[in-house]
Design an enzyme around this catalytic site. Structure first.
Site, PDB file in Angstrom:
ATOM      1  N   HIS A 178      65.976  35.784  26.709  1.00  0.00           N
ATOM      2  CA  HIS A 178      64.647  35.642  26.120  1.00  0.00           C
ATOM      3  C   HIS A 178      64.770  35.761  24.613  1.00  0.00           C
ATOM      4  O   HIS A 178      65.620  36.495  24.092  1.00  0.00           O
ATOM      5  CB  HIS A 178      63.710  36.747  26.619  1.00  0.00           C
ATOM      6  CG  HIS A 178      63.105  36.463  27.956  1.00  0.00           C
ATOM      7  ND1 HIS A 178      62.222  35.421  28.164  1.00  0.00           N
ATOM      8  CD2 HIS A 178      63.228  37.088  29.149  1.00  0.00           C
ATOM      9  CE1 HIS A 178      61.836  35.425  29.434  1.00  0.00           C
ATOM     10  NE2 HIS A 178      62.441  36.418  30.056  1.00  0.00           N
ATOM     11  N   CYS A 219      63.976  30.944  23.936  1.00  0.00           N
ATOM     12  CA  CYS A 219      62.825  30.396  23.233  1.00  0.00           C
ATOM     13  C   CYS A 219      62.971  30.683  21.738  1.00  0.00           C
ATOM     14  O   CYS A 219      63.521  31.724  21.343  1.00  0.00           O
ATOM     15  CB  CYS A 219      61.542  31.009  23.754  1.00  0.00           C
ATOM     16  SG  CYS A 219      61.153  30.547  25.464  1.00  0.00           S
TER      17      CYS A 219
END
Length: 473
Positions: A178, A219
């Site tokens: 992440h 991301c």
């Protein structure tokens, strides 16, 4: 006095030169027609010179994500390990860092196994777990990458494997995790882009590699690299303000999650289908870009490395022709939207799809309602932080700060201070298995405030919001 290497090289240079056809020099081609007593020593000398000059390949695979919803990050790296191992990098030169709480998770319908595509071939078995559980921290990852054995021992109380590379070695790093603007998720805190880039510069200045290639899936991963040193090339799964996507999200045997990362499975599966001896990183970047259809991969650093063949970093030429005996790769429409979901909102996306197919399913609607309530806690946290900074601000300005998500980071010092405050005072929500991705996706709020204000004001807002949010503790 001549060095040992100079003596050996002087012997070799007296041999007939047969390189005009562009082929690698083979020992049996350059040995002159003389007595057996002369042939054998020269063969040994040539082998010695070759081994000294060649250098070694090293690899590091890491993720800071954990809990069931992050299944794909673990299966991506396990699959990557098998590709690199089969291509010829020995286990002593592959370092794997992951929390390791997925394969034996109570929610896993296949205990002790991990799948990375619809073939459901186990990628977990045989993967070395060099650092797991609470050992996995931001400082540990950085120390392993830099080859800092002393710091590793100090952090975890034991000796551990590190990237112990030298000036002639090539290093490959792959991450599936992440992320948010300028940060990667680790179990203890958020790792800053500044720290990661500093580690790469340390490796360069201390001659820890000849060349280094870095594949980063997260991301906003395009925000993680800046001013890379020479001989370093990085490829990211997403742009500076775009999501990365998970894939293989429609496996009927493992419902409710995605089991692969679109970027990771793109390079891993491509590596299994091509001849690593001839296929270049430029060709792979093109293949990845075609495959990763929902985000925007970016290239950073030394573009000259794009024309190197994959095998220069992935293993041994003698083992590179056909490495994929591990699994028969699928040819599936995994690039289509039905098979993908954003890292930041995977569970929400899949729940909504299930409800579209089963609109009367009360249990699914209850799960959706509970997830939306948790996301509202995240929204309230950021609203409280902004309100503290702008007690008398206009509603229009506050709305802009809370909603704009594509402003580049202008005040890095302020933003790093705010992120550190988040890690210190609200790590419970950062690490929350249901909404951590959404929480990270909204760190853009702190970017927006820092582009307008100073660090102390933003840190104060974060602390006030944390005290009012039970999930932060």
């Amino acid at each position: 006095m001549q060095t040992e290497i100079e003596v050996l090289l002087s012997l070799v240079t007296r041999l007939p030169d047969r390189r005009s056809q562009g082929r690698a020099i083979r020992s049996w081609e350059v040995v002159p027609d003389t007595t057996l007593n002369m042939k054998l020593p020269i063969l040994l000398l040539l082998c010695f010179v070759s081994s000294v000059a060649a250098g070694k390949n090293w690899a590091m695979l890491f993720t800071g994500a954990h809990d069931w919803e992050n299944y794909s990050t673990h299966s991506n790296l396990c699959h990557a390990y098998h590709v690199l191992h089969k291509a010829g990098i020995p286990d002593e030169r592959i370092v794997v860092v992951m929390y390791n709480d997925i394969a034996d998770n109570p929610l896993n319908p296949f205990p002790g196994k991990l799948f990375n595509n619809y073939n459901n071939t186990d990628v977990y078995r045989g993967t070395p777990m060099d650092y797991t559980g609470k050992e996995v921290t931001a400082d540990l990852v950085l120390a392993v990458l830099k080859g800092d054995k002393a710091t590793v021992k100090n952090l975890i109380g034991r000796e551990g494997k590190v990237v112990d590379s030298g000036p002639k070695d090539n290093v490959f790093v792959a991450v599936s995790d992440h992320g948010a603007p300028g940060v990667l998720l680790m179990p203890d805190r958020l790792m800053h882009a500044k720290e990661l880039n500093a580690a790469l510069r340390y490796m360069h200045s201390n001659k820890k590699f000849a060349n280094l290639i870095f594949y980063l899936e997260s991301c906003e991963s395009g925000s993680m690299f800046k001013n890379l040193p020479k001989n370093v090339y990085a490829l990211t799964a997403a742009g500076k303000d775009t999501d990365a996507y998970m894939n293989y999200c429609f496996d009927p045997k493992i419902k409710g999650i995605c089991i692969g990362g679109q970027f990771s499975t793109a390079w891993i599966e491509n590596s299994g289908r091509v001849d690593l001896n001839t296929f270049t990183f430029r060709q792979q970047a093109t293949a990845i870009e075609k495959h990763v259809n929902r985000s925007h991969p970016l290239i950073f650093g030394d573009h000259s490395l794009l024309d190197r063949p994959l095998i220069d970093f992935f293993g041994s030429r003698s083992r590179a022709k056909r490495i994929l005996t591990f699994t028969d790769l699928p040819h599936t429409p995994q690039g289509s939207n039905a098979h993908t979901a954003p890292f930041h909102s995977m569970e929400l996306t899949l729940l909504k799809r299930q409800i579209e197919k089963n609109p009367s399913d009360i249990e699914l609607r209850l799960k959706l309602s509970q997830l939306q309530k948790l996301r509202s806690v995240v929204d309230r946290f950021y609203a409280l932080a902004v309100r503290h900074v702008y007690m008398f601000g206009s509603s229009t300005n506050i709305h802009k700060i809370l909603t704009v998500n594509n402003e580049p980071i202008g005040n890095w010092d302020c933003y790093e201070a705010a992120v550190n405050a988040v890690s210190a005072s609200c790590n419970g929500l950062v690490q929350h298995r249901k909404v951590q991705g959404y929480f990270l996706s909204r760190l853009s709020v702190l970017v927006n405030i820092c582009n307008r204000e100073t660090g102390p004001d933003v840190v104060g807002g974060v602390r006030v919001a944390s005290k009012a949010t039970a999930l932060c503790r």
